[in-house]
Design a protein around this motif. Structure first.
Motif, PDB file in Angstrom:
ATOM      1  N   MET A 208       0.704  -0.928  -0.204  1.00 40.65           N
ATOM      2  CA  MET A 208      -0.090  -0.054   0.663  1.00 40.65           C
ATOM      3  C   MET A 208       0.732   1.136  -0.105  1.00 40.65           C
ATOM      4  N   PRO A 209       1.265   1.964  -1.259  1.00 36.54           N
ATOM      5  CA  PRO A 209       2.262   3.027  -1.041  1.00 36.54           C
ATOM      6  C   PRO A 209       1.739   3.996  -0.214  1.00 36.54           C
ATOM      7  N   SER A 210       0.361   4.176  -0.469  1.00 41.91           N
ATOM      8  CA  SER A 210      -0.212   5.234   0.271  1.00 41.91           C
ATOM      9  C   SER A 210       0.254   5.403   1.759  1.00 41.91           C
ATOM     10  N   VAL A 211      -0.116   4.726   1.757  1.00 41.72           N
ATOM     11  CA  VAL A 211      -0.165   4.124   3.591  1.00 41.72           C
ATOM     12  C   VAL A 211       1.486   4.745   3.517  1.00 41.72           C
ATOM     13  N   THR A 212       2.611   4.198   2.993  1.00 38.92           N
ATOM     14  CA  THR A 212       3.659   4.248   3.191  1.00 38.92           C
ATOM     15  C   THR A 212       4.239   6.045   3.360  1.00 38.92           C
ATOM     16  N   ALA A 213       3.726   6.780   2.518  1.00 37.43           N
ATOM     17  CA  ALA A 213       3.643   8.115   2.107  1.00 37.43           C
ATOM     18  C   ALA A 213       2.792   8.945   3.116  1.00 37.43           C
ATOM     19  N   LYS A 214       1.202   8.607   3.511  1.00 38.99           N
ATOM     20  CA  LYS A 214       1.755   9.217   4.922  1.00 38.99           C
ATOM     21  C   LYS A 214       2.168   8.759   5.705  1.00 38.99           C
ATOM     22  N   ALA A 215       2.480   7.679   6.337  1.00 38.62           N
ATOM     23  CA  ALA A 215       3.532   7.380   7.956  1.00 38.62           C
ATOM     24  C   ALA A 215       4.767   8.645   7.344  1.00 38.62           C
ATOM     25  N   ASN A 216       5.445   7.949   6.038  1.00 41.26           N
ATOM     26  CA  ASN A 216       6.332   9.356   5.749  1.00 41.26           C
ATOM     27  C   ASN A 216       6.195  10.555   6.617  1.00 41.26           C
ATOM     28  N   LEU A 217       4.316  11.542   5.965  1.00 41.78           N
ATOM     29  CA  LEU A 217       3.851  12.626   6.507  1.00 41.78           C
ATOM     30  C   LEU A 217       4.063  12.707   8.202  1.00 41.78           C
ATOM     31  N   ARG A 218       3.944  11.566   8.246  1.00 40.93           N
ATOM     32  CA  ARG A 218       3.818  11.684   9.950  1.00 40.93           C
ATOM     33  C   ARG A 218       4.425  11.545  10.574  1.00 40.93           C
ATOM     34  N   ALA A 219       5.868  10.833  10.288  1.00 42.40           N
ATOM     35  CA  ALA A 219       7.304  10.604  10.488  1.00 42.40           C
ATOM     36  C   ALA A 219       8.009  11.949  10.659  1.00 42.40           C
ATOM     37  N   GLN A 220       7.843  12.962   9.580  1.00 41.66           N
ATOM     38  CA  GLN A 220       8.552  14.587   9.628  1.00 41.66           C
ATOM     39  C   GLN A 220       7.854  15.116  10.221  1.00 41.66           C
ATOM     40  N   VAL A 221       7.016  15.098  11.295  1.00 37.31           N
ATOM     41  CA  VAL A 221       6.259  15.875  12.048  1.00 37.31           C
ATOM     42  C   VAL A 221       5.629  15.919  13.352  1.00 37.31           C
ATOM     43  N   THR A 222       7.267  14.642  13.731  1.00 31.07           N
ATOM     44  CA  THR A 222       7.400  14.550  14.900  1.00 31.07           C
ATOM     45  C   THR A 222       7.490  16.165  16.038  1.00 31.07           C
TER      46      THR A 222
ATOM     47  N   VAL B 220       3.287  -1.219 -13.605  1.00 31.04           N
ATOM     48  CA  VAL B 220       2.115  -0.872 -13.151  1.00 31.04           C
ATOM     49  C   VAL B 220       1.804  -0.297 -11.218  1.00 31.04           C
ATOM     50  N   ALA B 221       2.985  -1.019 -10.632  1.00 31.64           N
ATOM     51  CA  ALA B 221       2.487  -1.305  -9.417  1.00 31.64           C
ATOM     52  C   ALA B 221       3.849  -0.257  -8.669  1.00 31.64           C
ATOM     53  N   ASP B 222       4.185  -0.328  -9.534  1.00 32.74           N
ATOM     54  CA  ASP B 222       5.916   1.215  -9.636  1.00 32.74           C
ATOM     55  C   ASP B 222       5.318   2.954  -9.892  1.00 32.74           C
ATOM     56  N   VAL B 223       4.198   2.941 -10.969  1.00 38.37           N
ATOM     57  CA  VAL B 223       3.653   3.966 -11.540  1.00 38.37           C
ATOM     58  C   VAL B 223       2.358   4.073 -10.570  1.00 38.37           C
ATOM     59  N   THR B 224       1.563   3.504  -9.705  1.00 37.33           N
ATOM     60  CA  THR B 224       1.369   3.020  -9.337  1.00 37.33           C
ATOM     61  C   THR B 224       1.217   3.973  -7.916  1.00 37.33           C
ATOM     62  N   ALA B 225       2.336   3.798  -7.947  1.00 40.42           N
ATOM     63  CA  ALA B 225       3.302   4.244  -6.391  1.00 40.42           C
ATOM     64  C   ALA B 225       3.280   5.418  -6.064  1.00 40.42           C
ATOM     65  N   LEU B 226       3.311   6.071  -7.655  1.00 34.48           N
ATOM     66  CA  LEU B 226       4.852   7.090  -7.655  1.00 34.48           C
ATOM     67  C   LEU B 226       2.614   7.775  -7.180  1.00 34.48           C
ATOM     68  N   VAL B 227       2.107   7.689  -8.386  1.00 40.45           N
ATOM     69  CA  VAL B 227       1.016   8.691  -8.319  1.00 40.45           C
ATOM     70  C   VAL B 227       0.713   8.332  -7.428  1.00 40.45           C
ATOM     71  N   ALA B 228       0.278   7.178  -6.422  1.00 40.07           N
ATOM     72  CA  ALA B 228      -0.719   7.134  -4.928  1.00 40.07           C
ATOM     73  C   ALA B 228       0.146   7.944  -4.194  1.00 40.07           C
ATOM     74  N   GLY B 229       1.804   8.196  -4.280  1.00 41.18           N
ATOM     75  CA  GLY B 229       2.239   8.787  -3.719  1.00 41.18           C
ATOM     76  C   GLY B 229       2.189  10.277  -3.800  1.00 41.18           C
TER      77      GLY B 229
ATOM     78  N   VAL C 181      -2.445   6.845 -13.865  1.00 37.46           N
ATOM     79  CA  VAL C 181      -1.564   6.064 -13.902  1.00 37.46           C
ATOM     80  C   VAL C 181      -1.644   5.374 -15.407  1.00 37.46           C
ATOM     81  N   ASP C 182      -2.803   5.393 -15.783  1.00 37.35           N
ATOM     82  CA  ASP C 182      -3.449   4.819 -17.412  1.00 37.35           C
ATOM     83  C   ASP C 182      -2.711   6.059 -17.654  1.00 37.35           C
ATOM     84  N   SER C 183      -2.534   6.927 -18.106  1.00 37.89           N
ATOM     85  CA  SER C 183      -1.790   8.039 -18.832  1.00 37.89           C
ATOM     86  C   SER C 183       0.052   8.019 -18.457  1.00 37.89           C
ATOM     87  N   ALA C 184       0.241   7.728 -17.677  1.00 37.71           N
ATOM     88  CA  ALA C 184       1.433   7.583 -18.130  1.00 37.71           C
ATOM     89  C   ALA C 184       1.734   6.649 -17.735  1.00 37.71           C
ATOM     90  N   LEU C 185       1.178   5.647 -18.099  1.00 34.27           N
ATOM     91  CA  LEU C 185       1.776   4.010 -18.765  1.00 34.27           C
ATOM     92  C   LEU C 185       1.525   4.175 -20.265  1.00 34.27           C
TER      93      LEU C 185
END
Lengths: 196, 196
Positions: A1-15, A82-91, A184-188
């Motif tokens: 779940m790339p968006s969860v990772t990105a959100k966790a990163n957002l939180r980790a940076q704002v402590t 496809v998974a990688d591009v989806t991770a980039l866009v979701a990020g 993602v479809d546009s980027a692919l």
């Protein structure tokens, strides 16, 4: 779940309370009206505490915004384009769906159009750093023979971010999973790869 | 030549000295710092001349920006979808390649994220009006049976503008004919139509 990772990163940076205050102040008043005094007041800290960390307002803002924005783009190429591009866009979607970032980024872009020094620093410390993660995904796909080495990477990387920025910060409308899939479809397509 | 038409429109709208002063001031200082006094000084006019035309700063800015931006999007659907989409994208490119608009639009978007009243007015008087021209192109293609009625028009209209905004105002980089062609190709793909 790339968006969860990105959100966790957002939180980790704002402590950090001062970092929080910089982000809150930037989202509320914008770069032009932000002052070291205002941030210090909001953080209930002395100005000396700010100047110990950053020599100037611009350094402070860039450091805090890069600290939030660059890790939010972190994507390690897998063997699934496809998974990688989806991770980039979701990020990008997670990054700009953050209420503060959705105000901070358009404000910094507007300021950068009037301030070449801020523009250069923003490109170097945020733009280029973020795009490096996308370029690594494209390079890995080229190395696997899935994407032509002649691909217009610059345009593909623009496409990963531009529609998300425009929907959220340009039109103040919602994104969602179906929208992310369209991007993602546009980027692919721009990568010369047909989608699913 | 759609871009020539769009540029002629840009010029036709700025023959008026006060309108010129509003655009110059907006490009230089942004919406937040723009004042009726500043515009009057720059136009070498009295403030009364401004208040005769507009009841407030926001009205003045919206009227001037809409007057420049909405005609710049004017595209009459032909029977050639590729030509029409090219005209739409080239129109966005001409609009944002204008040095003042490339500063004014990001500034207004940033301001709109903090000011819901400005946001609503900007959507109504600029965004919706401009997008109407693109929607007419899509509707004509649907009527001709070239595009499915199920097409995601909202996304297609986003794609016509987003990459151009991002390249010029987000990354402060150049566009050009090859870039416009790429954006057209992306929009045609989102319309479910294969390009040339």
């Amino acid at each position: 779940m790339p968006s969860v990772t990105a959100k966790a990163n957002l939180r980790a940076q704002v402590t950090d309370g001062i970092v929080e205050a910089v982000l809150d102040e930037l989202a509320d008043v914008g770069f032009g009206r932000l002052s070291m005094d205002g941030v210090a007041r909001r953080a209930r800290a002395g100005k000396a505490a700010l100047y110990r960390r950053w020599p100037s307002k611009q350094e402070m803002v860039l450091d805090v915004v890069a600290g939030l924005s660059v890790p939010a783009a972190a994507t390690v190429p897998s063997d699934d384009l496809v998974a990688d591009v989806t991770a980039l866009v979701a990020g990008v979607d997670a990054w700009l769906s953050d209420v503060r970032m959705s105000r901070i980024l358009p404000d910094l872009l507007a300021e950068a159009m009037r301030n070449p020094e801020l523009a250069d620093a923003l490109t170097r410390r945020v733009g280029t750093a973020r795009r490096g993660y996308g370029q690594a995904v494209i390079d890995a796909a080229i190395a696997r023979g899935e994407v032509s080495p002649d691909v217009d990477s610059e345009y593909v990387l623009d496409l990963v971010a531009a529609p998300v920025f425009w929907r959220i910060c340009g039109r103040r409308e919602q994104t969602g999973p179906a929208f992310v899939d369209r991007v993602v479809d546009s980027a692919l397509h721009a990568l010369g790869v047909s989608a699913r």
